[in-house]
Design a protein around this motif. Structure first.
Motif, PDB file in Angstrom:
ATOM      1  N   ASP A  21       1.704   4.853  -3.135  1.00  0.00           N
ATOM      2  CA  ASP A  21       0.626   4.729  -4.138  1.00  0.00           C
ATOM      3  C   ASP A  21       0.608   3.368  -4.815  1.00  0.00           C
ATOM      4  N   GLY A  22       0.862   2.328  -4.049  1.00  0.00           N
ATOM      5  CA  GLY A  22       0.793   0.969  -4.580  1.00  0.00           C
ATOM      6  C   GLY A  22       2.109   0.394  -5.030  1.00  0.00           C
ATOM      7  N   LYS A  67      -7.107  -0.294   3.031  1.00  0.00           N
ATOM      8  CA  LYS A  67      -5.934   0.467   3.485  1.00  0.00           C
ATOM      9  C   LYS A  67      -5.925   1.914   3.007  1.00  0.00           C
ATOM     10  N   GLY A  68      -6.890   2.271   2.176  1.00  0.00           N
ATOM     11  CA  GLY A  68      -7.011   3.664   1.774  1.00  0.00           C
ATOM     12  C   GLY A  68      -6.147   4.075   0.612  1.00  0.00           C
ATOM     13  N   SER A  69      -5.332   3.179   0.091  1.00  0.00           N
ATOM     14  CA  SER A  69      -4.494   3.506  -1.057  1.00  0.00           C
ATOM     15  C   SER A  69      -4.219   2.247  -1.855  1.00  0.00           C
ATOM     16  N   GLY A  70      -3.860   2.450  -3.103  1.00  0.00           N
ATOM     17  CA  GLY A  70      -3.581   1.334  -3.996  1.00  0.00           C
ATOM     18  C   GLY A  70      -3.575   1.839  -5.427  1.00  0.00           C
ATOM     19  N   GLU A  75      -6.735  -4.794  -6.145  1.00  0.00           N
ATOM     20  CA  GLU A  75      -6.445  -3.400  -5.832  1.00  0.00           C
ATOM     21  C   GLU A  75      -7.681  -2.686  -5.298  1.00  0.00           C
ATOM     22  N   ASP A  76      -8.873  -3.064  -5.756  1.00  0.00           N
ATOM     23  CA  ASP A  76     -10.112  -2.504  -5.206  1.00  0.00           C
ATOM     24  C   ASP A  76     -10.199  -2.797  -3.715  1.00  0.00           C
ATOM     25  N   ARG A  84      -7.610  -0.677  -1.768  1.00  0.00           N
ATOM     26  CA  ARG A  84      -8.018   0.721  -1.585  1.00  0.00           C
ATOM     27  C   ARG A  84      -9.080   0.851  -0.501  1.00  0.00           C
ATOM     28  N   ARG A  85      -9.993  -0.131  -0.450  1.00  0.00           N
ATOM     29  CA  ARG A  85     -11.059  -0.067   0.564  1.00  0.00           C
ATOM     30  C   ARG A  85     -10.518  -0.320   1.962  1.00  0.00           C
ATOM     31  N   THR A 103      -4.692   2.630  -9.268  1.00  0.00           N
ATOM     32  CA  THR A 103      -5.899   2.870 -10.049  1.00  0.00           C
ATOM     33  C   THR A 103      -6.002   1.790 -11.124  1.00  0.00           C
ATOM     34  N   SER A 157       0.809  -1.221   0.000  1.00  0.00           N
ATOM     35  CA  SER A 157       0.000   0.000   0.000  1.00  0.00           C
ATOM     36  C   SER A 157       0.843   1.272   0.000  1.00  0.00           C
TER      37      SER A 157
END
Length: 311
Positions: free
Chosen positions: A138-139, A254-257, A247-248, A251-252, A259, A135
């Motif tokens: 930005d991933g 950990k708040g980042s990942g 990745e979806d 993001r849910r 696009t 995470s």
């Protein structure tokens, strides 16, 4: 009663093939006084569910069969973000290094150190397990400091290590074979067959191939694994779908990942290696006549097992 998840069910099916080998290893270890665990290799395409299955294998081997089991990912051996970024800066024209993952982006000494903990004459009090957090940045991810790694007691000895990684089982090509594959790709008019491989220079592919050879020699060749389970796809395009789904979730939770656009670029970076090395993996990882077992697991778009067979 706790419900059985698809990954647990798959783990049980896999272990029906591999339990005899694990038990034989355990018997030999007890007879010789060795501490070396059974190294259970798990490979698979991006997004195929390797980490989830690895966790299910650990749980099943530990809770049901009583083997002291841990897991480690090839990802956990990545170089730090700082070192990987320096590598990218040093080779600005190598598009394969824009994202993490390629052979050449891992810390070989760290991988060797990890596996050496089980066979060193001086038994450590604890086994250190490095952790890479995808995470961060930005991933792009970064390795956590040693103070945040997982540690397990070294006694009693670990029985099984589930070692998972996307290019585990890939073996380097000769320079001539690599040259031929690249030349054929450059001359091909069938985009579906060759577009990813032909998008990269021969020099960049040689960089990956040479580093893959080093990996195989030091910690992930056939001589280092006791078995290999491979998660394969009926359609290679499923890798894009699976990776976007992962990745979806990232993001849910950990708040980042990454696009969706970054995911496509990310997976594009792995396609040349699939074109170069998947065929050989599907033909067989271990030498002919080896007593070690390779298990081929074929998944559909929903990551449901459609076939499971030894090679």
């Amino acid at each position: 009663m706790q419900a059985v998840t698809p990954s647990q069910e798959t783990a049980e099916r896999i272990l029906q093939f591999l339990l005899p080998q694990i038990k034989k290893h355990q018997t030999r270890r007890e007879m010789t006084g060795s501490r070396k665990p059974f190294i259970f290799g798990l490979t698979g395409l991006q997004g195929s569910g390797k980490s989830t299955l690895a966790a299910a294998l650990v749980n099943t081997l530990s809770a049901i069969y009583g083997f002291r089991t841990i897991t480690i990912s090839l990802d956990d051996f990545y170089q730090t973000w700082k070192d990987r970024n320096a590598l990218r800066v040093s080779q600005p024209s190598n598009d394969l290094l824009r994202v993490r993952g390629q052979p050449g982006t891992h810390d070989i000494e760290l991988a060797e150190w990890f596996f050496s903990q089980f066979t060193t004459e001086t038994v450590p009090k604890q086994i250190g397990i490095p952790i890479f957090d995808k995470s961060f940045f930005d991933g792009d991810g970064d390795r956590l400091p040693p103070s945040l790694w997982k540690h397990v007691e070294a006694e009693p000895p670990v029985d099984v290590v589930v070692f998972e990684g996307w290019c585990l089982g890939f073996q380097p090509l000769s320079k001539d074979a690599l040259q031929r594959r690249w030349s054929d790709a450059m001359e091909s008019q069938t985009l579906e067959k060759a577009k990813m491989l032909s998008n990269h220079s021969l020099e960049d592919l040689i960089f990956v191939n040479e580093n893959l050879a080093i990996y195989c020699a030091h910690f992930m060749g056939p001589q280092h694994l006791d078995c290999l389970v491979g998660l394969d796809a009926m359609d290679l395009f499923n890798v894009y779908i699976w990776r976007q789904q992962q990745e979806d979730v990232l993001r849910r939770t950990k708040g980042s990942g990454m696009t969706d656009e970054q995911v496509i670029q990310f997976v594009d970076g792995y396609m040349p290696a699939y074109e170069l090395y998947l065929d050989s993996l599907r033909e067989g990882f271990f030498p002919k006549g080896s007593q070690k077992l390779q298990l081929h697991v074929l998944l559909n778009e929903q990551r449901t097992v459609t076939k499971m067979e030894p090679l």
